[in-house]
Design a protein around this motif. Structure first.
Motif, PDB file in Angstrom:
ATOM      1  N   UNK A  88      12.987  -2.758  19.920  1.00 32.47           N
ATOM      2  CA  UNK A  88      13.793  -1.912  19.037  1.00 32.47           C
ATOM      3  C   UNK A  88      13.722  -2.395  17.587  1.00 32.47           C
ATOM      4  N   UNK A  89      13.875  -1.492  16.667  1.00 27.11           N
ATOM      5  CA  UNK A  89      13.714  -1.787  15.253  1.00 27.11           C
ATOM      6  C   UNK A  89      14.843  -2.672  14.744  1.00 27.11           C
ATOM      7  N   UNK A  90      14.497  -3.566  13.836  1.00 29.40           N
ATOM      8  CA  UNK A  90      15.445  -4.510  13.259  1.00 29.40           C
ATOM      9  C   UNK A  90      15.321  -4.446  11.746  1.00 29.40           C
ATOM     10  N   UNK A  91      16.332  -3.900  11.043  1.00 28.55           N
ATOM     11  CA  UNK A  91      16.232  -3.738   9.579  1.00 28.55           C
ATOM     12  C   UNK A  91      16.192  -5.061   8.823  1.00 28.55           C
ATOM     13  N   UNK A  92      16.526  -6.181   9.494  1.00 25.34           N
ATOM     14  CA  UNK A  92      16.491  -7.478   8.823  1.00 25.34           C
ATOM     15  C   UNK A  92      15.207  -8.246   9.124  1.00 25.34           C
ATOM     16  N   UNK A  93      14.292  -7.629   9.855  1.00 29.87           N
ATOM     17  CA  UNK A  93      13.045  -8.302  10.227  1.00 29.87           C
ATOM     18  C   UNK A  93      12.072  -8.285   9.043  1.00 29.87           C
ATOM     19  N   UNK A  94      11.253  -9.322   8.894  1.00 28.97           N
ATOM     20  CA  UNK A  94      10.255  -9.301   7.809  1.00 28.97           C
ATOM     21  C   UNK A  94       9.284  -8.131   7.967  1.00 28.97           C
ATOM     22  N   UNK A  95       8.801  -7.624   6.836  1.00 27.60           N
ATOM     23  CA  UNK A  95       7.760  -6.601   6.829  1.00 27.60           C
ATOM     24  C   UNK A  95       6.694  -7.040   5.823  1.00 27.60           C
ATOM     25  N   UNK A 187       8.588   3.946  -1.140  1.00 31.57           N
ATOM     26  CA  UNK A 187       8.861   5.090  -0.273  1.00 31.57           C
ATOM     27  C   UNK A 187       8.930   4.661   1.185  1.00 31.57           C
ATOM     28  N   UNK A 188       8.078   3.728   1.597  1.00 37.22           N
ATOM     29  CA  UNK A 188       8.131   3.248   2.980  1.00 37.22           C
ATOM     30  C   UNK A 188       9.457   2.541   3.237  1.00 37.22           C
ATOM     31  N   UNK A 189       9.915   1.737   2.294  1.00 36.51           N
ATOM     32  CA  UNK A 189      11.210   1.067   2.457  1.00 36.51           C
ATOM     33  C   UNK A 189      12.337   2.084   2.561  1.00 36.51           C
ATOM     34  N   UNK A 190      12.274   3.134   1.737  1.00 34.72           N
ATOM     35  CA  UNK A 190      13.289   4.200   1.804  1.00 34.72           C
ATOM     36  C   UNK A 190      13.288   4.871   3.170  1.00 34.72           C
ATOM     37  N   UNK A 191      12.106   5.305   3.588  1.00 37.76           N
ATOM     38  CA  UNK A 191      11.988   6.122   4.791  1.00 37.76           C
ATOM     39  C   UNK A 191      12.256   5.350   6.077  1.00 37.76           C
ATOM     40  N   UNK A 192      12.136   4.029   6.004  1.00 36.64           N
ATOM     41  CA  UNK A 192      12.307   3.223   7.213  1.00 36.64           C
ATOM     42  C   UNK A 192      13.551   2.334   7.184  1.00 36.64           C
ATOM     43  N   UNK A 193      14.387   2.501   6.174  1.00 39.38           N
ATOM     44  CA  UNK A 193      15.625   1.729   6.103  1.00 39.38           C
ATOM     45  C   UNK A 193      15.401   0.229   6.047  1.00 39.38           C
ATOM     46  N   UNK A 194      14.449  -0.214   5.217  1.00 37.56           N
ATOM     47  CA  UNK A 194      14.065  -1.633   5.231  1.00 37.56           C
ATOM     48  C   UNK A 194      14.268  -2.330   3.884  1.00 37.56           C
ATOM     49  N   UNK A 195      15.188  -1.845   3.087  1.00 39.06           N
ATOM     50  CA  UNK A 195      15.350  -2.428   1.768  1.00 39.06           C
ATOM     51  C   UNK A 195      15.805  -3.885   1.808  1.00 39.06           C
ATOM     52  N   UNK A 196      16.551  -4.269   2.836  1.00 39.44           N
ATOM     53  CA  UNK A 196      17.060  -5.641   2.887  1.00 39.44           C
ATOM     54  C   UNK A 196      16.218  -6.542   3.778  1.00 39.44           C
ATOM     55  N   UNK A 197      15.037  -6.080   4.171  1.00 40.79           N
ATOM     56  CA  UNK A 197      14.135  -6.913   4.962  1.00 40.79           C
ATOM     57  C   UNK A 197      13.431  -7.935   4.068  1.00 40.79           C
ATOM     58  N   UNK A 198      13.147  -9.135   4.571  1.00 42.56           N
ATOM     59  CA  UNK A 198      12.232 -10.023   3.844  1.00 42.56           C
ATOM     60  C   UNK A 198      10.892  -9.312   3.672  1.00 42.56           C
ATOM     61  N   UNK A 199      10.307  -9.426   2.480  1.00 37.56           N
ATOM     62  CA  UNK A 199       9.116  -8.630   2.155  1.00 37.56           C
ATOM     63  C   UNK A 199       7.952  -9.536   1.730  1.00 37.56           C
ATOM     64  N   UNK A 200       6.790  -9.244   2.330  1.00 31.20           N
ATOM     65  CA  UNK A 200       5.572  -9.977   2.013  1.00 31.20           C
ATOM     66  C   UNK A 200       4.488  -8.991   1.602  1.00 31.20           C
ATOM     67  N   UNK A 201       3.670  -9.447   0.686  1.00 24.70           N
ATOM     68  CA  UNK A 201       2.602  -8.623   0.134  1.00 24.70           C
ATOM     69  C   UNK A 201       1.311  -9.418   0.253  1.00 24.70           C
ATOM     70  N   UNK A 202       0.241  -8.765   0.708  1.00 25.35           N
ATOM     71  CA  UNK A 202      -0.988  -9.522   0.844  1.00 25.35           C
ATOM     72  C   UNK A 202      -2.222  -8.670   0.730  1.00 25.35           C
ATOM     73  N   UNK A 203      -3.307  -9.296   0.277  1.00 21.55           N
ATOM     74  CA  UNK A 203      -4.566  -8.583   0.163  1.00 21.55           C
ATOM     75  C   UNK A 203      -5.733  -9.533   0.284  1.00 21.55           C
ATOM     76  N   UNK A 204      -6.897  -8.939   0.466  1.00 25.84           N
ATOM     77  CA  UNK A 204      -8.137  -9.690   0.559  1.00 25.84           C
ATOM     78  C   UNK A 204      -9.077  -9.265  -0.561  1.00 25.84           C
ATOM     79  N   UNK A 205      -9.751 -10.235  -1.181  1.00 27.65           N
ATOM     80  CA  UNK A 205     -10.756  -9.983  -2.201  1.00 27.65           C
ATOM     81  C   UNK A 205     -10.112  -9.280  -3.396  1.00 27.65           C
ATOM     82  N   UNK A 206     -10.648  -8.104  -3.848  1.00 23.58           N
ATOM     83  CA  UNK A 206      -9.954  -7.398  -4.921  1.00 23.58           C
ATOM     84  C   UNK A 206      -8.512  -7.097  -4.510  1.00 23.58           C
TER      85      UNK A 206
END
Length: 502
Positions: A88-95, A187-206
């Motif tokens: 089940x979904x957890x709004x406090x889970x990291x994304x 928009x994803x945070x809005x639509x999924x109710x995840x504004x208070x989740x820990x947030x990580x951002x990542x990419x490869x190369x460029x």
């Protein structure tokens, strides 16, 4: 600009995922260019389960289009995201939001090679991927035990595309692209109710360039209100001067030297205790005696020049005669061809463990990159099979694993002078200075010439970038270190530890 790409392939294997339930929204097969106002986004959700990090996880896999609109409300871009959310979904889970690079590369490489619930199983020992079928297998290294994951295909990559008369200049550029991706995240945070989740951002190369630019948009520029817990940089390129192989730029030979050294060691052209030890020896020599020598230019003469030439031959595995002809400055493209010329082989750019055979051995540069053509077919097959056949995404569009939009790219930062070289590392510095809870993970392959590990270290050691919250990890492979099983396990474990340590 020569930036690193990201690749890996996937094709459907015999074992299909355990589909518990599918819930589909209306589909839009093609962009309605004539009537953009009528464009209806396609969203499809499939309920699946798998074992990740030793835990059995039920999750929802949703592939869907997010519509970005102009100021007057006209749809301009359909951005495809593929999200994997534990149930089940957890709004406090990291994304964690992930993307690849190029610019012009879809997220196929990270999703089907490293962190998605399924991966394409291709050889990881510097052999090519052969011909189909390519097995698509369970991926216990996926991150779903510690974080929900959202893979984003930026405008012009994957299945994402512009709509109607949208102007490419509004999307194809460092800053423009970052604004679009930042908007998709909000928009994803809005639509999924995840504004208070820990947030990580990542990419490869460029995608690491994009990570810095998107973080700037989220925390400093367009929005200013999305704080991040972590930024994950995989095969990092932030300061483009380090990789500019242009006459008169002495930085490129310095930052490429340690990569040449470990490559020469791997292929038996140099002698060292280990890749790690030889890399460190090469770092210290490159930033010390070699840098001093290059800055002397034509004043470097006599025994001093001879001593530098001898050491350079020891590190690179190239002859002193060749090095003297190159004025002690060997570009990577020449190195790929020269290192194993006596064996009739070239080495790869993305992964210099790979070797290829050219039309002949007399050329100055390789015909192609064997570490690219050795893996690309499998990944392309995999993403199409997974997205279309398993997740049910319906479209006539081709998946753009490596697209052509890079030729249209605006490399300026916020309209700055085009003569200034591109460097987004200061964005990382500002983010760290203004967010005490932010940490950065830098993951580098030793055998990567697209984004050399010493260039990444150089870029992040500059003034204004706090050093105490940056962690470096290294792998015995190249640009896509995750194609090697041992390094995929290690990379996954390193990121898990990074997220758990928040």
């Amino acid at each position: 600009m020569k930036t690193g790409l990201s690749l890996i392939a996937l094709a459907l294997a015999a074992a299909a995922p355990s589909i518990l339930h599918a819930q589909n929204a209306p589909a839009a097969d093609k962009a309605k260019a004539e009537k953009p106002a009528d464009y209806e986004p396609q969203i499809r959700t499939t309920k699946l389960s798998g074992t990740f990090g030793g835990q059995r996880i039920n999750y929802a896999a949703t592939i869907g289009e997010t519509i970005l609109k102009s100021k007057d409300g006209t749809p301009e871009a359909a951005i495809v995201t593929t999200s994997y959310v534990k149930e089940p979904r957890d709004p406090a889970r990291p994304v964690t939001f992930l993307f690849n690079g190029g610019p012009g590369s879809g997220t196929v490489w990270l999703m089907m090679g490293a962190f998605g619930p399924k991966r394409v199983a291709i050889p990881g020992d510097a052999r090519d991927d052969g011909a189909p079928p390519y097995p698509i297998v369970d991926n216990p290294d996926a991150l779903l035990d510690v974080t929900d994951v959202v893979f984003i295909d930026p405008p012009g990559t994957g299945f994402s595309h512009l709509i109607g008369k949208a102007n490419p200049e509004d999307y194809y550029g460092v800053t423009q692209d970052a604004k679009a991706v930042a908007q998709v995240i909000r928009l994803w945070l809005n639509n999924n109710g995840r504004w208070n989740s820990p947030k990580y951002l990542g990419g490869e190369s460029y995608g690491t360039t994009r990570s810095a630019a998107v973080a700037n948009q989220l925390m400093n520029e367009t929005y200013n209100d999305v704080a991040l817990n972590g930024i994950i940089l995989i095969s990092t390129v932030l300061d483009f001067a380090a990789g500019a192989d242009t006459p008169g730029n002495e930085l490129s030979p310095i930052t490429n030297l340690p990569s040449m050294a470990v490559t020469a060691l791997y292929h038996g052209k140099a002698t060292g205790a280990s890749p790690e030890a030889f890399a460190e020896e090469a770092r210290q020599w490159a930033i010390g005696p070699y840098a001093t020598a290059l800055l002397k230019g034509q004043k470097l003469q006599g025994e001093e020049r001879a001593a530098i030439r001898r050491d350079l031959a020891r590190f690179t595995g190239l002859s002193e005669t060749y090095l003297e002809s190159a004025d002690l400055r060997v570009t990577p493209s020449r190195f790929y061809k020269e290192l194993l010329r006596d064996r009739g082989l070239t080495v790869g750019r993305l992964d210099s463990r790979y070797t290829g055979k050219d039309y002949d051995s007399a050329g100055e540069e390789p015909d192609n990159d064997p570490s690219f053509y050795g893996i690309d077919a499998g990944y392309t097959a995999a993403i199409n099979s997974w997205s279309r056949d398993t997740l049910g995404f319906k479209t006539d569009r081709e998946y753009q694993s490596i697209g052509s939009i890079g030729g249209q790219w605006d490399w300026r930062l916020g309209g700055r002078d085009t003569n200034a070289y591109l460097n987004v590392a200061p964005y990382i510095g500002q983010a760290l200075r203004e967010n005490s809870g932010l940490k950065v993970l830098v993951a580098q392959g030793y055998y990567d010439f697209a984004t050399p590990f010493f260039a990444a270290e150089y870029a992040l050691s500059r003034t204004g970038i706090p050093q105490d919250r940056i962690r470096y990890t290294y792998y015995d492979a190249g640009h896509m270190m995750y194609i090697r099983d041992e390094d995929r396990h290690k990379l996954s474990a390193d990121i898990r530890a990074f997220i758990r340590a928040r």
